[in-house]
Scaffold this motif. Structure first.
Motif, PDB file in Angstrom:
ATOM      1  N   ASP A 251       0.842  -1.190   0.000  1.00 12.25           N
ATOM      2  CA  ASP A 251       0.000   0.000   0.000  1.00 12.25           C
ATOM      3  C   ASP A 251       0.881   1.245   0.000  1.00 12.25           C
ATOM      4  O   ASP A 251       0.969   1.967   0.989  1.00 12.25           O
ATOM      5  CB  ASP A 251      -0.922  -0.004   1.234  1.00 12.25           C
ATOM      6  CG  ASP A 251      -1.946  -1.110   1.170  1.00 12.25           C
ATOM      7  OD1 ASP A 251      -2.275  -1.524   0.043  1.00 12.25           O
ATOM      8  OD2 ASP A 251      -2.420  -1.545   2.227  1.00 12.25           O
ATOM      9  N   SER A 252       1.546   1.496  -1.145  1.00 13.93           N
ATOM     10  CA  SER A 252       2.513   2.594  -1.211  1.00 13.93           C
ATOM     11  C   SER A 252       1.981   3.832  -1.931  1.00 13.93           C
ATOM     12  O   SER A 252       2.542   4.912  -1.813  1.00 13.93           O
ATOM     13  CB  SER A 252       3.800   2.127  -1.906  1.00 13.93           C
ATOM     14  OG  SER A 252       3.513   1.710  -3.229  1.00 13.93           O
ATOM     15  N   ALA A 253       0.897   3.671  -2.718  1.00 12.12           N
ATOM     16  CA  ALA A 253       0.353   4.816  -3.441  1.00 12.12           C
ATOM     17  C   ALA A 253      -0.332   5.768  -2.463  1.00 12.12           C
ATOM     18  O   ALA A 253      -0.913   5.347  -1.460  1.00 12.12           O
ATOM     19  CB  ALA A 253      -0.633   4.355  -4.502  1.00 12.12           C
ATOM     20  N   VAL A 254      -0.253   7.061  -2.765  1.00  6.37           N
ATOM     21  CA  VAL A 254      -0.791   8.089  -1.870  1.00  6.37           C
ATOM     22  C   VAL A 254      -1.665   9.055  -2.653  1.00  6.37           C
ATOM     23  O   VAL A 254      -1.295   9.502  -3.740  1.00  6.37           O
ATOM     24  CB  VAL A 254       0.355   8.867  -1.168  1.00  6.37           C
ATOM     25  CG1 VAL A 254      -0.206  10.011  -0.336  1.00  6.37           C
ATOM     26  CG2 VAL A 254       1.176   7.939  -0.292  1.00  6.37           C
ATOM     27  N   ARG A 255      -2.829   9.354  -2.087  1.00  2.00           N
ATOM     28  CA  ARG A 255      -3.715  10.355  -2.670  1.00  2.00           C
ATOM     29  C   ARG A 255      -3.920  11.457  -1.634  1.00  2.00           C
ATOM     30  O   ARG A 255      -4.356  11.184  -0.513  1.00  2.00           O
ATOM     31  CB  ARG A 255      -5.061   9.756  -3.054  1.00  2.00           C
ATOM     32  CG  ARG A 255      -6.017  10.748  -3.737  1.00  2.00           C
ATOM     33  CD  ARG A 255      -7.425  10.174  -3.891  1.00  2.00           C
ATOM     34  NE  ARG A 255      -7.421   8.970  -4.713  1.00  2.00           N
ATOM     35  CZ  ARG A 255      -7.656   7.752  -4.254  1.00  2.00           C
ATOM     36  NH1 ARG A 255      -7.897   7.561  -2.962  1.00  2.00           N
ATOM     37  NH2 ARG A 255      -7.646   6.696  -5.059  1.00  2.00           N
ATOM     38  N   VAL A 256      -3.580  12.697  -2.011  1.00  6.50           N
ATOM     39  CA  VAL A 256      -3.737  13.839  -1.106  1.00  6.50           C
ATOM     40  C   VAL A 256      -4.813  14.756  -1.673  1.00  6.50           C
ATOM     41  O   VAL A 256      -4.738  15.170  -2.835  1.00  6.50           O
ATOM     42  CB  VAL A 256      -2.414  14.617  -0.943  1.00  6.50           C
ATOM     43  CG1 VAL A 256      -2.611  15.820  -0.028  1.00  6.50           C
ATOM     44  CG2 VAL A 256      -1.323  13.706  -0.387  1.00  6.50           C
ATOM     45  N   THR A 257      -5.820  15.054  -0.863  1.00  7.74           N
ATOM     46  CA  THR A 257      -6.900  15.958  -1.272  1.00  7.74           C
ATOM     47  C   THR A 257      -6.850  17.221  -0.430  1.00  7.74           C
ATOM     48  O   THR A 257      -6.832  17.159   0.809  1.00  7.74           O
ATOM     49  CB  THR A 257      -8.279  15.290  -1.090  1.00  7.74           C
ATOM     50  OG1 THR A 257      -8.320  14.064  -1.816  1.00  7.74           O
ATOM     51  CG2 THR A 257      -9.394  16.206  -1.592  1.00  7.74           C
ATOM     52  N   HIS A 258      -6.796  18.375  -1.096  1.00  4.34           N
ATOM     53  CA  HIS A 258      -6.872  19.662  -0.407  1.00  4.34           C
ATOM     54  C   HIS A 258      -8.351  20.052  -0.388  1.00  4.34           C
ATOM     55  O   HIS A 258      -8.905  20.494  -1.389  1.00  4.34           O
ATOM     56  CB  HIS A 258      -6.028  20.711  -1.136  1.00  4.34           C
ATOM     57  CG  HIS A 258      -5.969  22.028  -0.419  1.00  4.34           C
ATOM     58  ND1 HIS A 258      -6.604  23.157  -0.883  1.00  4.34           N
ATOM     59  CD2 HIS A 258      -5.351  22.390   0.738  1.00  4.34           C
ATOM     60  CE1 HIS A 258      -6.371  24.163  -0.058  1.00  4.34           C
ATOM     61  NE2 HIS A 258      -5.616  23.720   0.935  1.00  4.34           N
ATOM     62  N   GLU A 259      -9.006  19.844   0.739  1.00  2.00           N
ATOM     63  CA  GLU A 259     -10.456  19.933   0.794  1.00  2.00           C
ATOM     64  C   GLU A 259     -11.028  21.326   0.479  1.00  2.00           C
ATOM     65  O   GLU A 259     -12.069  21.417  -0.180  1.00  2.00           O
ATOM     66  CB  GLU A 259     -10.951  19.420   2.151  1.00  2.00           C
ATOM     67  CG  GLU A 259     -10.651  17.916   2.307  1.00  2.00           C
ATOM     68  CD  GLU A 259     -11.274  17.293   3.540  1.00  2.00           C
ATOM     69  OE1 GLU A 259     -11.281  17.963   4.590  1.00  2.00           O
ATOM     70  OE2 GLU A 259     -11.760  16.153   3.451  1.00  2.00           O
ATOM     71  N   PRO A 260     -10.380  22.431   0.874  1.00  2.00           N
ATOM     72  CA  PRO A 260     -10.966  23.742   0.548  1.00  2.00           C
ATOM     73  C   PRO A 260     -11.075  24.007  -0.952  1.00  2.00           C
ATOM     74  O   PRO A 260     -12.014  24.662  -1.397  1.00  2.00           O
ATOM     75  CB  PRO A 260     -10.004  24.730   1.221  1.00  2.00           C
ATOM     76  CG  PRO A 260      -9.377  23.960   2.328  1.00  2.00           C
ATOM     77  CD  PRO A 260      -9.238  22.567   1.795  1.00  2.00           C
ATOM     78  N   THR A 261     -10.120  23.511  -1.741  1.00  2.00           N
ATOM     79  CA  THR A 261     -10.152  23.765  -3.182  1.00  2.00           C
ATOM     80  C   THR A 261     -10.583  22.553  -3.993  1.00  2.00           C
ATOM     81  O   THR A 261     -10.908  22.683  -5.172  1.00  2.00           O
ATOM     82  CB  THR A 261      -8.761  24.191  -3.690  1.00  2.00           C
ATOM     83  OG1 THR A 261      -7.815  23.147  -3.417  1.00  2.00           O
ATOM     84  CG2 THR A 261      -8.298  25.485  -3.037  1.00  2.00           C
ATOM     85  N   GLN A 273       6.033   4.598   0.341  1.00  2.00           N
ATOM     86  CA  GLN A 273       4.867   5.420   0.656  1.00  2.00           C
ATOM     87  C   GLN A 273       5.310   6.822   1.082  1.00  2.00           C
ATOM     88  O   GLN A 273       4.688   7.821   0.710  1.00  2.00           O
ATOM     89  CB  GLN A 273       4.071   4.759   1.785  1.00  2.00           C
ATOM     90  CG  GLN A 273       2.800   5.507   2.160  1.00  2.00           C
ATOM     91  CD  GLN A 273       2.130   4.902   3.376  1.00  2.00           C
ATOM     92  OE1 GLN A 273       1.855   5.601   4.339  1.00  2.00           O
ATOM     93  NE2 GLN A 273       1.884   3.600   3.353  1.00  2.00           N
ATOM     94  N   LEU A 274       6.410   6.900   1.823  1.00  2.00           N
ATOM     95  CA  LEU A 274       6.925   8.195   2.283  1.00  2.00           C
ATOM     96  C   LEU A 274       7.355   9.065   1.107  1.00  2.00           C
ATOM     97  O   LEU A 274       7.055  10.262   1.054  1.00  2.00           O
ATOM     98  CB  LEU A 274       8.108   7.970   3.233  1.00  2.00           C
ATOM     99  CG  LEU A 274       8.630   9.202   3.977  1.00  2.00           C
ATOM    100  CD1 LEU A 274       7.552   9.783   4.878  1.00  2.00           C
ATOM    101  CD2 LEU A 274       9.877   8.845   4.785  1.00  2.00           C
ATOM    102  N   GLN A 275       8.040   8.451   0.130  1.00  2.00           N
ATOM    103  CA  GLN A 275       8.466   9.199  -1.058  1.00  2.00           C
ATOM    104  C   GLN A 275       7.270   9.677  -1.866  1.00  2.00           C
ATOM    105  O   GLN A 275       7.235  10.802  -2.361  1.00  2.00           O
ATOM    106  CB  GLN A 275       9.364   8.322  -1.928  1.00  2.00           C
ATOM    107  CG  GLN A 275      10.757   8.093  -1.376  1.00  2.00           C
ATOM    108  CD  GLN A 275      11.555   7.151  -2.259  1.00  2.00           C
ATOM    109  OE1 GLN A 275      11.131   6.025  -2.538  1.00  2.00           O
ATOM    110  NE2 GLN A 275      12.699   7.599  -2.717  1.00  2.00           N
ATOM    111  N   ASN A 276       6.263   8.799  -2.003  1.00  2.00           N
ATOM    112  CA  ASN A 276       5.067   9.181  -2.741  1.00  2.00           C
ATOM    113  C   ASN A 276       4.333  10.334  -2.064  1.00  2.00           C
ATOM    114  O   ASN A 276       3.835  11.248  -2.721  1.00  2.00           O
ATOM    115  CB  ASN A 276       4.123   7.983  -2.892  1.00  2.00           C
ATOM    116  CG  ASN A 276       4.559   7.055  -4.012  1.00  2.00           C
ATOM    117  OD1 ASN A 276       5.103   7.485  -5.013  1.00  2.00           O
ATOM    118  ND2 ASN A 276       4.324   5.766  -3.826  1.00  2.00           N
TER     119      ASN A 276
END
Length: 362
Positions: A251-261, A273-276
């Motif tokens: 489980d190395s893939a990472v999805r980051v969501t900036h909720e305000p935008t 995972q850390l690099q991703n």
């Protein structure tokens, strides 16, 4: 009738103004600070951080040194000219000509004096309306920008790529590194429209395709664009790699969501995972910086979500391969009758036209 003294004063004034516009004094202070830090005994204990610092030192030196030297040379020349010694006039005139020539060779940098112009760039390409033709068009643009970067001897890395269903690509993400890269490539941000005879239908009909190019400054220092952790939603999932059961099964893939935008960044190309996550955060900051530029917002909290649907179809450049051959920029009206050359990476004339048209508007 102007005297040599008047000419030296005029050059001294424009050089000083240029140094102020390019923030040479601030860059000089930053360069000196980094040089001192690089001499510390423990500087190389963190190898990655040290390499990043040395890269920044080299970039700052390339920008600062010629301007600082020209400013000093012009100041020294002004002191001599103010002595009003006839015996020195020929020497002053000769040195003035040298300084003027140096300024002419450097002043193009004034076109690249925006807040992030000296940064590296992320360049994303997304296939738009046009089905398989659009996906093929997106791949043609990927090749164009890669060829341009290689012709400039720049470092270019493909960070992400999603293959098309039948041909081409759905999307791709490049990182391009070098001097003033964001300042140059920001001219490419927007929708690109292609008109040609489609190779993907049996009737060989004329087809119009769209692809969107997104250019962002690389923000790899968190303090440049501060993001509130409370505004982030971070998901970890399994990478979708190819090649067998043992590939990308963590489980190395990472999805980051900036909720305000509503901006979403998903990265899975790194093994860790850390690099991703680190790459995803850098790209998120870069997208927020680009959005801040577009919306003229002073704070990240003022940003609205990117209105991609409204931008879609508002092309910045048309590439016509049939029934005639032409590439024309909608914003600057600059055009070329040789689209093959442009699509082979020769886009400098379009970049230059955009920079000249937008000088002072950033």
């Amino acid at each position: 009738m102007s005297t040599v003294l008047d000419e030296v004063r005029a050059l001294y004034s424009v050089v000083n103004d240029a140094c102020e516009q390019l923030r040479i004094e601030r860059s000089s202070q930053e360069l000196e600070k980094l040089r001192v830090e690089s001499q510390a005994p423990d500087f190389w204990q963190d190898n990655l951080a040290a390499q990043a610092a040395m890269k920044k030192i080299a970039k700052l030196e390339k920008r600062v040194t010629p301007w600082a030297q020209l400013r000093k040379n012009t100041a020294d020349l002004l002191e001599l000219a103010e002595l009003d010694d006839p015996a020195l006039q020929d020497d002053i005139q000769a040195q003035l000509a040298v300084n003027q020539k140096t300024y002419e060779s450097l002043k193009g940098e004034l076109l690249l004096s925006g807040p992030y112009d000296d940064h590296d760039a992320y360049l994303s390409i997304y296939a738009g309306a046009g089905g398989t033709d659009a996906q093929d068009w997106a791949e043609m643009l990927l090749r164009m920008y890669t060829r341009w970067a290689e012709s400039q001897n720049l470092d270019v890395h493909l960070l992400e790529q999603s293959a098309g269903d039948e041909a081409g690509i759905k999307s791709a993400l490049l990182e391009v590194s070098g001097a003033n890269i964001y300042g140059k490539l920001k001219s490419e941000h927007g929708v690109h429209r292609l008109v040609r005879l489609s190779p993907f239908n049996s009737d060989n009909l004329r087809q119009t395709s769209f692809a969107k190019v997104e250019v962002m400054p690389v923000i790899d220092e968190p303090e440049e664009v501060e993001v509130d952790e409370k505004d982030l939603k971070i998901d970890v999932y399994r990478s979708g790699g190819k090649g067998g059961q043992s590939v990308n099964t963590t489980d190395s893939a990472v999805r980051v969501t900036h909720e305000p935008t509503g901006i979403v960044v998903a990265i899975q190309n790194e093994r860790s995972q850390l690099q991703n996550k680190e790459t995803a955060m850098n790209i998120l900051r870069s997208r927020l910086a680009q959005l801040q530029i577009q919306q003229h917002a002073e704070k990240i909290s003022e940003l609205k979500g990117p209105n991609e649907a409204a931008e879609w179809g508002n092309q910045i450049r048309n590439y016509v391969l049939h029934p005639y051959k032409q590439v024309k920029d909608v914003r600057t009206k600059h055009e070329s009758s040789d689209p093959d050359k442009v699509l082979d990476g020769q886009i400098d004339e379009f970049i230059q036209a955009y920079l000249e048209a937008t000088l002072g508007k950033d």
